[in-house]
Design an enzyme around this catalytic site. Structure first.
Site, short mmCIF file in Angstrom:
data_model
loop_
_atom_site.label_atom_id
_atom_site.label_comp_id
_atom_site.label_asym_id
_atom_site.label_seq_id
_atom_site.Cartn_x
_atom_site.Cartn_y
_atom_site.Cartn_z
N ASP A 117 -3.88 -2.33 2.41
CA ASP A 117 -2.81 -1.37 2.22
C ASP A 117 -3.05 -0.50 0.98
OD1 ASP A 117 -0.30 -0.14 1.87
OD2 ASP A 117 0.76 -1.88 2.66
N HIS A 150 -0.75 1.98 -0.20
CA HIS A 150 0.47 2.64 -0.69
C HIS A 150 0.72 2.25 -2.16
CE1 HIS A 150 1.05 2.82 3.70
NE2 HIS A 150 1.66 3.96 3.43
C1 B12 Z 1 3.40 8.19 1.02
C2 B12 Z 1 3.05 7.40 2.27
C3 B12 Z 1 1.69 7.28 2.58
C4 B12 Z 1 0.56 7.82 1.69
C5 B12 Z 1 0.34 6.82 0.53
C6 B12 Z 1 -0.14 7.55 -0.72
C7 B12 Z 1 -0.28 6.59 -1.88
N1 B12 Z 1 -1.34 6.77 -2.64
O1 B12 Z 1 0.55 5.72 -2.11
C8 B12 Z 1 -0.62 7.90 2.71
C9 B12 Z 1 -0.61 9.26 3.35
C10 B12 Z 1 -1.99 7.61 2.14
C11 B12 Z 1 -0.18 6.86 3.74
C12 B12 Z 1 -1.05 6.25 4.61
C13 B12 Z 1 -0.65 5.40 5.63
N2 B12 Z 1 0.63 5.12 5.99
CO1 B12 Z 1 2.16 5.56 4.90
N3 B12 Z 1 3.79 6.12 4.16
C14 B12 Z 1 4.05 6.81 3.08
C15 B12 Z 1 5.59 6.96 2.96
C16 B12 Z 1 5.96 8.36 3.47
C17 B12 Z 1 6.20 6.78 1.58
C18 B12 Z 1 5.78 5.52 0.84
C19 B12 Z 1 6.23 5.64 -0.60
O2 B12 Z 1 5.46 6.02 -1.47
N4 B12 Z 1 7.53 5.38 -0.84
C20 B12 Z 1 8.16 5.55 -2.16
C21 B12 Z 1 8.15 4.22 -2.93
C22 B12 Z 1 8.85 4.40 -4.28
O3 B12 Z 1 8.87 3.28 -2.19
P1 B12 Z 1 8.24 1.95 -1.62
O4 B12 Z 1 6.77 2.06 -1.51
O5 B12 Z 1 9.02 1.55 -0.43
O6 B12 Z 1 8.52 0.88 -2.80
C23 B12 Z 1 9.83 0.57 -3.23
C24 B12 Z 1 10.47 -0.58 -2.45
O7 B12 Z 1 9.94 -0.77 -1.16
C25 B12 Z 1 10.26 -1.78 -3.32
N5 B12 Z 1 9.06 -2.59 -3.16
C26 B12 Z 1 7.84 -2.31 -2.66
N6 B12 Z 1 7.03 -3.37 -2.77
C27 B12 Z 1 7.74 -4.35 -3.35
C28 B12 Z 1 7.38 -5.66 -3.70
C29 B12 Z 1 8.34 -6.47 -4.32
C30 B12 Z 1 7.97 -7.88 -4.66
C31 B12 Z 1 9.63 -5.97 -4.58
C32 B12 Z 1 10.64 -6.81 -5.25
C33 B12 Z 1 9.98 -4.66 -4.22
C34 B12 Z 1 9.02 -3.88 -3.62
O8 B12 Z 1 10.26 -1.27 -4.63
C35 B12 Z 1 9.70 0.04 -4.64
C36 B12 Z 1 10.43 0.86 -5.70
O9 B12 Z 1 11.80 0.99 -5.38
C37 B12 Z 1 6.10 5.83 3.92
C38 B12 Z 1 7.45 6.09 4.59
C39 B12 Z 1 8.60 5.70 3.71
N7 B12 Z 1 9.56 6.56 3.65
O10 B12 Z 1 8.58 4.62 3.11
C40 B12 Z 1 4.95 5.75 4.93
C41 B12 Z 1 4.68 4.43 5.64
C42 B12 Z 1 4.80 3.25 4.67
N8 B12 Z 1 3.29 4.58 6.05
C43 B12 Z 1 3.05 4.09 7.23
C44 B12 Z 1 1.79 4.06 7.88
C45 B12 Z 1 1.76 3.57 9.30
C46 B12 Z 1 0.63 4.51 7.23
C47 B12 Z 1 -0.78 4.50 7.79
C48 B12 Z 1 -1.19 3.22 8.53
C49 B12 Z 1 -0.90 5.75 8.67
C50 B12 Z 1 -2.21 5.89 9.40
N9 B12 Z 1 -2.14 5.69 10.71
O11 B12 Z 1 -3.23 6.12 8.80
C51 B12 Z 1 -1.62 4.72 6.52
C52 B12 Z 1 -2.02 3.38 5.88
C53 B12 Z 1 -3.21 3.52 5.02
C54 B12 Z 1 -3.45 2.26 4.24
N10 B12 Z 1 -4.65 1.75 4.29
O12 B12 Z 1 -2.54 1.76 3.60
C55 B12 Z 1 4.30 3.50 7.86
C56 B12 Z 1 4.31 1.98 7.89
C57 B12 Z 1 4.92 1.53 9.21
C58 B12 Z 1 5.28 0.11 9.31
N11 B12 Z 1 5.26 -0.74 8.28
O13 B12 Z 1 5.67 -0.24 10.38
C59 B12 Z 1 5.44 4.17 7.01
C60 B12 Z 1 6.71 3.33 6.87
C61 B12 Z 1 5.79 5.52 7.71
C62 B12 Z 1 6.46 5.31 9.04
N12 B12 Z 1 7.77 5.44 9.11
O14 B12 Z 1 5.83 5.04 10.03
N13 B12 Z 1 1.16 6.66 3.68
#
Ligand code: B12
Length: 146
Positions: free
Chosen positions: A13, A15
């Site tokens: 992953d 992200h």
């Molecule tokens: C930006 C993004 C990308 C970027 C990442 C850039 C980067 N350098 O980070 C890029 C374009 C590279 C990408 C690629 C992919 N992505 Co993407 N991506 C996203 C997106 C739009 C936003 C993620 C993000 O940054 N959120 C903002 C941060 C602040 O939030 P967060 O990560 O959720 O973290 C917060 C909480 O979750 C929590 N949290 C997270 N981890 C933990 C752990 C603990 C212990 C705790 C307490 C809390 C916690 O705290 C954080 C702060 O509040 C999401 C959709 C979404 N809205 O979430 C899809 C998403 C995560 N991606 C997805 C997918 C499918 C992919 C790809 C597989 C797509 C593809 N076919 O290539 C690839 C995977 C590549 C890989 N090897 O990982 C899917 C996952 C689907 C699923 N799980 O069923 C999502 C959900 C989009 C969707 N709706 O389909 N992605």
């Protein structure tokens, strides 16, 4: 306060945004944070926990393969004789899953707490303080003196 938290994104992953936010918030709250970054293996979490005498491991996973990536993780932690609080959070299942079921699955795998993708850093911090018996005032003092 000298609680050490090992943080990283497991498996293949890539992200990075969530753990970057968590790292900053945890550091500001007074925790020692070791951020392994993205694409971290189970062994990297364990090696870091050993090297830094970690108290907690925070695993992040967004891409839907958390269950496969975490299989055997708690057995490996036990084999390494580590006593760790373990959390997992992010987008833990593929698509729209029922979070209660997802949470139950990861709890059965051994995680102490399971968080969804709506979790803010303050929730993780409050949970860590509760699970490690860290008083609010102690954390605040560490923040002010750092
Ligand atoms: C930006 C993004 C990308 C970027 C990442 C850039 C980067 N350098 O980070 C890029 C374009 C590279 C990408 C690629 C992919 N992505 Co993407 N991506 C996203 C997106 C739009 C936003 C993620 C993000 O940054 N959120 C903002 C941060 C602040 O939030 P967060 O990560 O959720 O973290 C917060 C909480 O979750 C929590 N949290 C997270 N981890 C933990 C752990 C603990 C212990 C705790 C307490 C809390 C916690 O705290 C954080 C702060 O509040 C999401 C959709 C979404 N809205 O979430 C899809 C998403 C995560 N991606 C997805 C997918 C499918 C992919 C790809 C597989 C797509 C593809 N076919 O290539 C690839 C995977 C590549 C890989 N090897 O990982 C899917 C996952 C689907 C699923 N799980 O069923 C999502 C959900 C989009 C969707 N709706 O389909 N992605």
């Amino acid at each position: 306060m000298s609680a050490t938290v090992i943080l990283g994104v497991i498996g293949s992953d890539a992200h990075a945004v969530g753990i970057t936010i968590l790292e900053q918030a945890l550091s500001t709250a007074g925790f020692e944070v070791v951020n392994l970054g993205v694409q971290s293996s189970q062994q990297e979490f364990i090696t870091a926990a050993e090297a830094h005498e970690g108290d907690a491991v925070l695993v992040s996973s967004l891409y839907g393969h958390a269950e496969q990536d975490c299989r055997g993780f708690h057995e490996a932690i036990a084999d390494a004789d580590l006593d760790l609080v373990t959390y997992i959070g992010g987008n833990l299942a593929v698509g729209q899953d029922d979070f209660d079921r997802t949470s139950e699955r990861f709890r059965e795998m051994g995680f102490d707490r399971v968080f969804d993708s709506e979790t803010g850093p303050e929730e993780a911090i409050a949970a860590l303080k509760a699970d490690m018996n860290i008083a609010e005032s102690e954390a605040e003092r560490a923040r002010l003196t750092s």
